[in-house]
Structures are given as C-alpha cells and as structure tokens.
Design an enzyme around this catalytic site. Sequence first.
Site, mmCIF file in Angstrom:
data_model
loop_
_atom_site.group_PDB
_atom_site.id
_atom_site.type_symbol
_atom_site.label_atom_id
_atom_site.label_comp_id
_atom_site.label_asym_id
_atom_site.label_seq_id
_atom_site.Cartn_x
_atom_site.Cartn_y
_atom_site.Cartn_z
ATOM 1 N N ASN A 21 0.838 -1.198 0.000
ATOM 2 C CA ASN A 21 0.000 0.000 0.000
ATOM 3 C C ASN A 21 0.880 1.257 0.000
ATOM 4 O O ASN A 21 1.513 1.585 1.009
ATOM 5 C CB ASN A 21 -0.918 -0.039 1.236
ATOM 6 C CG ASN A 21 -1.908 1.105 1.257
ATOM 7 O OD1 ASN A 21 -1.588 2.215 0.844
ATOM 8 N ND2 ASN A 21 -3.106 0.829 1.758
ATOM 9 N N ASN A 23 0.097 4.319 0.033
ATOM 10 C CA ASN A 23 -0.333 5.363 0.970
ATOM 11 C C ASN A 23 0.280 5.144 2.352
ATOM 12 O O ASN A 23 0.688 6.082 3.030
ATOM 13 C CB ASN A 23 -1.861 5.376 1.086
ATOM 14 C CG ASN A 23 -2.524 5.792 -0.200
ATOM 15 O OD1 ASN A 23 -2.406 6.938 -0.620
ATOM 16 N ND2 ASN A 23 -3.198 4.863 -0.857
ATOM 17 N N ASP A 80 -1.374 -3.891 10.004
ATOM 18 C CA ASP A 80 -2.750 -4.130 9.579
ATOM 19 C C ASP A 80 -3.629 -3.139 10.317
ATOM 20 O O ASP A 80 -3.375 -2.811 11.481
ATOM 21 C CB ASP A 80 -3.187 -5.566 9.887
ATOM 22 C CG ASP A 80 -4.380 -5.961 9.030
ATOM 23 O OD1 ASP A 80 -4.229 -6.008 7.791
ATOM 24 O OD2 ASP A 80 -5.469 -6.209 9.586
ATOM 25 N N ASP A 162 -10.740 7.767 4.908
ATOM 26 C CA ASP A 162 -10.377 9.110 5.379
ATOM 27 C C ASP A 162 -11.478 10.157 5.168
ATOM 28 O O ASP A 162 -11.680 11.013 6.031
ATOM 29 C CB ASP A 162 -9.071 9.574 4.713
ATOM 30 C CG ASP A 162 -7.841 8.977 5.383
ATOM 31 O OD1 ASP A 162 -7.970 8.416 6.487
ATOM 32 O OD2 ASP A 162 -6.743 9.065 4.805
ATOM 33 N N LYS A 182 -2.002 14.547 9.132
ATOM 34 C CA LYS A 182 -2.676 13.308 9.530
ATOM 35 C C LYS A 182 -1.705 12.302 10.161
ATOM 36 O O LYS A 182 -1.998 11.698 11.195
ATOM 37 C CB LYS A 182 -3.351 12.659 8.306
ATOM 38 C CG LYS A 182 -3.986 11.307 8.612
ATOM 39 C CD LYS A 182 -4.261 10.465 7.374
ATOM 40 C CE LYS A 182 -4.543 9.023 7.748
ATOM 41 N NZ LYS A 182 -4.643 8.119 6.610
ATOM 42 N N HIS A 187 -3.793 6.649 14.001
ATOM 43 C CA HIS A 187 -3.563 5.290 14.482
ATOM 44 C C HIS A 187 -2.204 4.775 14.038
ATOM 45 O O HIS A 187 -1.420 4.245 14.816
ATOM 46 C CB HIS A 187 -4.683 4.386 13.927
ATOM 47 C CG HIS A 187 -5.007 4.664 12.475
ATOM 48 N ND1 HIS A 187 -5.364 5.906 12.026
ATOM 49 C CD2 HIS A 187 -4.959 3.888 11.373
ATOM 50 C CE1 HIS A 187 -5.546 5.879 10.721
ATOM 51 N NE2 HIS A 187 -5.292 4.653 10.289
HETATM 52 P P1 IMP Z 1 -5.306 -3.120 5.404
HETATM 53 O O1 IMP Z 1 -4.654 -2.822 6.699
HETATM 54 O O2 IMP Z 1 -4.378 -2.845 4.258
HETATM 55 O O3 IMP Z 1 -5.935 -4.480 5.379
HETATM 56 O O4 IMP Z 1 -6.414 -2.031 5.206
HETATM 57 C C1 IMP Z 1 -7.649 -2.124 5.807
HETATM 58 C C2 IMP Z 1 -8.596 -1.111 5.253
HETATM 59 O O5 IMP Z 1 -8.523 0.049 6.047
HETATM 60 C C3 IMP Z 1 -8.431 -0.647 3.823
HETATM 61 O O6 IMP Z 1 -9.694 -0.516 3.257
HETATM 62 C C4 IMP Z 1 -7.792 0.693 3.927
HETATM 63 O O7 IMP Z 1 -8.130 1.548 2.891
HETATM 64 C C5 IMP Z 1 -8.345 1.171 5.248
HETATM 65 N N1 IMP Z 1 -7.402 2.021 5.915
HETATM 66 C C6 IMP Z 1 -6.214 1.647 6.431
HETATM 67 N N2 IMP Z 1 -5.597 2.698 6.951
HETATM 68 C C7 IMP Z 1 -6.408 3.753 6.745
HETATM 69 C C8 IMP Z 1 -6.289 5.128 7.035
HETATM 70 O O8 IMP Z 1 -5.295 5.610 7.579
HETATM 71 N N3 IMP Z 1 -7.339 5.905 6.679
HETATM 72 C C9 IMP Z 1 -8.448 5.417 6.062
HETATM 73 N N4 IMP Z 1 -8.600 4.150 5.752
HETATM 74 C C10 IMP Z 1 -7.573 3.312 6.089
#
Ligand code: IMP
Length: 205
Positions: A21, A23, A80, A162, A182, A187
């Site tokens: 990811n 981002n 995660d 977000d 941010k 988190h």
């Molecule tokens: P994962 O940790 O990559 O499995 O992401 C879990 C989900 O949470 C995904 O849909 C991400 O887009 C969302 N997510 C993770 N971190 C953030 C954040 O900082 N802001 C908004 N959505 C998030």
Amino acid sequence: MGAITDPVRIEMSDLIFATANENKVKEVQLMMPSGFAIKGLRDIGCLEELPETTGTIEGNSRQKAMYVHEKYGVDCFSEDTGLEVAALDGEPGVDTAHYSGSRDPEANIRLLLMNLRNEGNRAAQFKTVFTLIIGKNVHQFTGIVTGKIAEIPTGNMGFGYDPVFIPDGYSTTFAEMKTEEKAPISHRGKAFAAMTAFLTQNFWK
Ligand code: IMP
C-alpha cells in the site's frame, strides 16, 4: 566465560516495510527520522499479495510479517488496520478492506454510511497493529485514534475511509488534512511511534 556483547545495532534501512500500500509507505516515510529511507517489498522482489486470513487485525499483521520473514529471510515490519464502529458492534473491523465485498473505497464508504443511517452514535476508532520481526523475535505495537463517522464524505486527500473519519478534537476529516498533519496524530502514527521508540532503545545506532 564469554564476553557480554552489545545487542545488535541496526539501521532502519535494514528493515523491509511489508506492505504493497503506497499510501501507508508515504505516511510512514514522512515519520521516519530524516536521512532514513524505507525499503519496500519491491526491493526484495516480493510482488505477490501477502496472506491475511487469520480473522483478527493482530493475527493478520503478524501473518504478513511472518510470510515475508520466512519466505525472503529478511527482518521486516508489517501493519494491519481496521475501522471499528461502536454502533456496528466493532464492524467493519478485520473486514475493513473489503467491507462491501469489494476493495473499492467508495463502495465501502457507501455501505458504512448506509448502515449508520438514522444512527445517532457515530463513535468509531481506527486501530493499527505493527508487527516487527527482528532477529528471531516478534514484537507488536498498537495505535488507536478515536473519532466519529461523518454524515457525508468530505475532502480528497488521504485514502480508504479518510473522507468520513473525523478524529476527536478536530472538525475536519482525515481527507481534509495534509499527510504531514494526519500521519503523526493517526492510528498508524501512534503505532509507528511506539515501534520506533522500541527500536531506538534496543537496536538503532
Ligand atoms: P489493510 O490494513 O491494508 O488491510 O487495510 C484495511 C482497510 O482500512 C483498507 O480498506 C484501507 O483503505 C483502510 N485504511 C487503512 N488505513 C487507513 C487510514 O489511515 N485511513 C483510512 N482508511 C484506512
């Protein structure tokens, strides 16, 4: 009798961030001490999707780091994240990424807002768990940011949920904040700060 040696001292650049990811990489890179660059999965030739099948945020975080550590033989860290909404009994939680059945953030947000329609309690939190594998040891670090789910999506920065997450103490969503604003209050920022404090104390030169 053998001499007592210092614990191994390492550079942050010796660690791989086990995520695809971009981002997350961008946010974590911004929080790194200056001069440190993050290495990613591409740097070790890992292009496959990492497994996330344990059913918990902690378990999935650990599973991703273990996969990279065992398959590629490198020290690494993974993370995660889940969004936990009080009125939905903690959902979407571990299913945050594919809440609507797809990974499309707009579809996920639409379903979330629909499930919260007519709901007065908008309290929610993001939870991130970092897993660090260093040597043969596994360490986990958790970061939580509390807030509420907005009535409508606002802002076009950030990613995922977000546009609908307003952190406590703010009147804007994460998507209305620059990454620099941010990252440290989020988190992910809190969990990353706990991990870097541990690394500073125990491993960093
Ligand atoms: P994962 O940790 O990559 O499995 O992401 C879990 C989900 O949470 C995904 O849909 C991400 O887009 C969302 N997510 C993770 N971190 C953030 C954040 O900082 N802001 C908004 N959505 C998030």
